[in-house]
Design a protein around this motif. Structure first.
Motif, PDB file in Angstrom:
ATOM      1  N   ARG A  15       1.206   7.210  -6.753  1.00 55.25           N
ATOM      2  CA  ARG A  15      -0.132   7.667  -7.149  1.00 55.25           C
ATOM      3  C   ARG A  15      -0.102   8.651  -8.324  1.00 55.25           C
ATOM      4  N   PRO A  16       0.772   9.657  -8.360  1.00 51.88           N
ATOM      5  CA  PRO A  16       0.769  10.571  -9.525  1.00 51.88           C
ATOM      6  C   PRO A  16       1.011   9.853 -10.847  1.00 51.88           C
ATOM      7  N   VAL A  42       0.831  -1.202   0.000  1.00 50.49           N
ATOM      8  CA  VAL A  42       0.000   0.000   0.000  1.00 50.49           C
ATOM      9  C   VAL A  42       0.867   1.254   0.000  1.00 50.49           C
ATOM     10  N   ALA A  43       1.943   1.237   0.779  1.00 47.76           N
ATOM     11  CA  ALA A  43       2.824   2.406   0.851  1.00 47.76           C
ATOM     12  C   ALA A  43       3.487   2.675  -0.492  1.00 47.76           C
ATOM     13  N   SER A  44       3.923   1.612  -1.155  1.00 45.55           N
ATOM     14  CA  SER A  44       4.580   1.780  -2.454  1.00 45.55           C
ATOM     15  C   SER A  44       3.613   2.328  -3.498  1.00 45.55           C
ATOM     16  N   LEU A  45       2.406   1.796  -3.527  1.00 42.59           N
ATOM     17  CA  LEU A  45       1.418   2.277  -4.491  1.00 42.59           C
ATOM     18  C   LEU A  45       0.995   3.714  -4.192  1.00 42.59           C
ATOM     19  N   SER A  46       0.933   4.057  -2.910  1.00 41.38           N
ATOM     20  CA  SER A  46       0.558   5.422  -2.546  1.00 41.38           C
ATOM     21  C   SER A  46       1.603   6.426  -3.031  1.00 41.38           C
ATOM     22  N   LYS A  47       2.879   6.058  -2.945  1.00 41.10           N
ATOM     23  CA  LYS A  47       3.941   6.946  -3.424  1.00 41.10           C
ATOM     24  C   LYS A  47       3.884   7.122  -4.946  1.00 41.10           C
ATOM     25  N   LEU A  98     -11.337   3.655  -8.616  1.00 38.23           N
ATOM     26  CA  LEU A  98     -11.317   2.222  -8.325  1.00 38.23           C
ATOM     27  C   LEU A  98      -9.953   1.789  -7.796  1.00 38.23           C
ATOM     28  N   PHE A  99      -8.907   2.426  -8.266  1.00 36.20           N
ATOM     29  CA  PHE A  99      -7.577   2.159  -7.714  1.00 36.20           C
ATOM     30  C   PHE A  99      -7.532   2.524  -6.236  1.00 36.20           C
ATOM     31  N   GLU A 100      -8.155   3.645  -5.870  1.00 36.90           N
ATOM     32  CA  GLU A 100      -8.195   4.048  -4.463  1.00 36.90           C
ATOM     33  C   GLU A 100      -8.989   3.039  -3.633  1.00 36.90           C
TER      34      GLU A 100
END
Length: 256
Positions: free
Chosen positions: A198-199, A191-196, A230-232
């Protein structure tokens, strides 16, 4: 025991699996065929229903047309086959599930069933979103921006190809939460990696919208924004995996 006997015994399970796979594929094809034959009698009505979002917005005196000789027959036939496949998706996925289930562990089976059900529902949700939200907005935009001297008379086969492409695009797009959750669950990402990232993912959503949808920014945006949302949703589901993984370490700490 001879080597020939061992080879025969090792090949026996493979042959039985292949026979089972063939039987389940035949059942899936038969289900599609039954749905197709049941719907064939109302093929024209199905086409009228699918073309309603455009026909409702056409100027007075305009209508859909057939520019090819076989289009009045082939277009409803193609649509009927698509609807038959759509209806039989749950049965087809059940056959796939029944084939691979014996090889899964109990915890994997518990996870697979909700994922299969949610995948089917999300795909249907994507198709419904395209029909009830996207098509009226897209066709409303197209029919309003054209020159007033130009009469809108769309070919029925071209219209069907356009609509089916959007249905498939939005149906697959709505599977993003499942794909995101599985990637996190399998440990491929976090989750942390995908959040970074996000842009970059948001940019990728707009690029995918440009590649999948017809060449207009309106439908591209209507696909890209739901992809992002949907990604969120997938990220929110992925946070439950993190909680489950942290529980054992917390319990071991308390024990110590």
């Amino acid at each position: 025991m001879s080597s020939e006997t061992q080879n025969n015994q090792s090949q026996a399970p493979l042959v039985s699996h292949l026979i089972e796979l063939r039987n389940r594929l035949l059942k899936s094809v038969l289900a599609i065929l039954i749905c197709f034959l049941a719907l064939y009698a109302i093929a024209n009505e199905l086409y009228l229903a699918i073309s309603e979002p455009l026909r409702a917005l056409l100027p007075e005196g305009s209508s859909l047309i057939a520019t090819e000789v076989a289009s009045p027959f082939l277009a409803p036939l193609k649509l009927t086959f698509f609807v038959a496949v759509l209806i039989s998706i749950p049965f087809t996925l059940y056959q796939a599930w029944a084939f691979i289930a014996p090889a899964l562990y109990r915890n994997e089976k518990k996870l697979a069933i909700p994922l299969l059900v949610s995948s089917v529902l999300l795909f249907y949700g994507g198709v419904a979103f395209a029909y009830y939200v996207v098509l009226p907005l897209v066709f409303g935009f197209f029919t309003s921006v054209g020159p007033s001297e130009v009469t809108v008379m769309t070919d029925i086969n071209s219209y069907l190809n356009f609509v089916l492409k959007l249905f498939f695009a939005f149906g697959v797009t709505f599977e993003i939460p499942i794909a995101t959750y599985l990637l996190i669950k399998a440990g491929v990402t976090s989750v942390a990696s995908l959040s970074k990232k996000r842009p970059y993912i948001i940019l990728g959503c707009f690029v995918m919208g440009m590649l999948i949808t017809p060449p207009d920014i309106f439908s591209q945006t209507l696909l890209a924004i739901p992809m992002w949302m949907l990604f969120e949703v997938g990220l929110l589901a992925g946070r439950t995996v993190k909680v489950e993984e942290e529980k054992p370490s917390e319990e071991s700490t308390q024990t110590e």
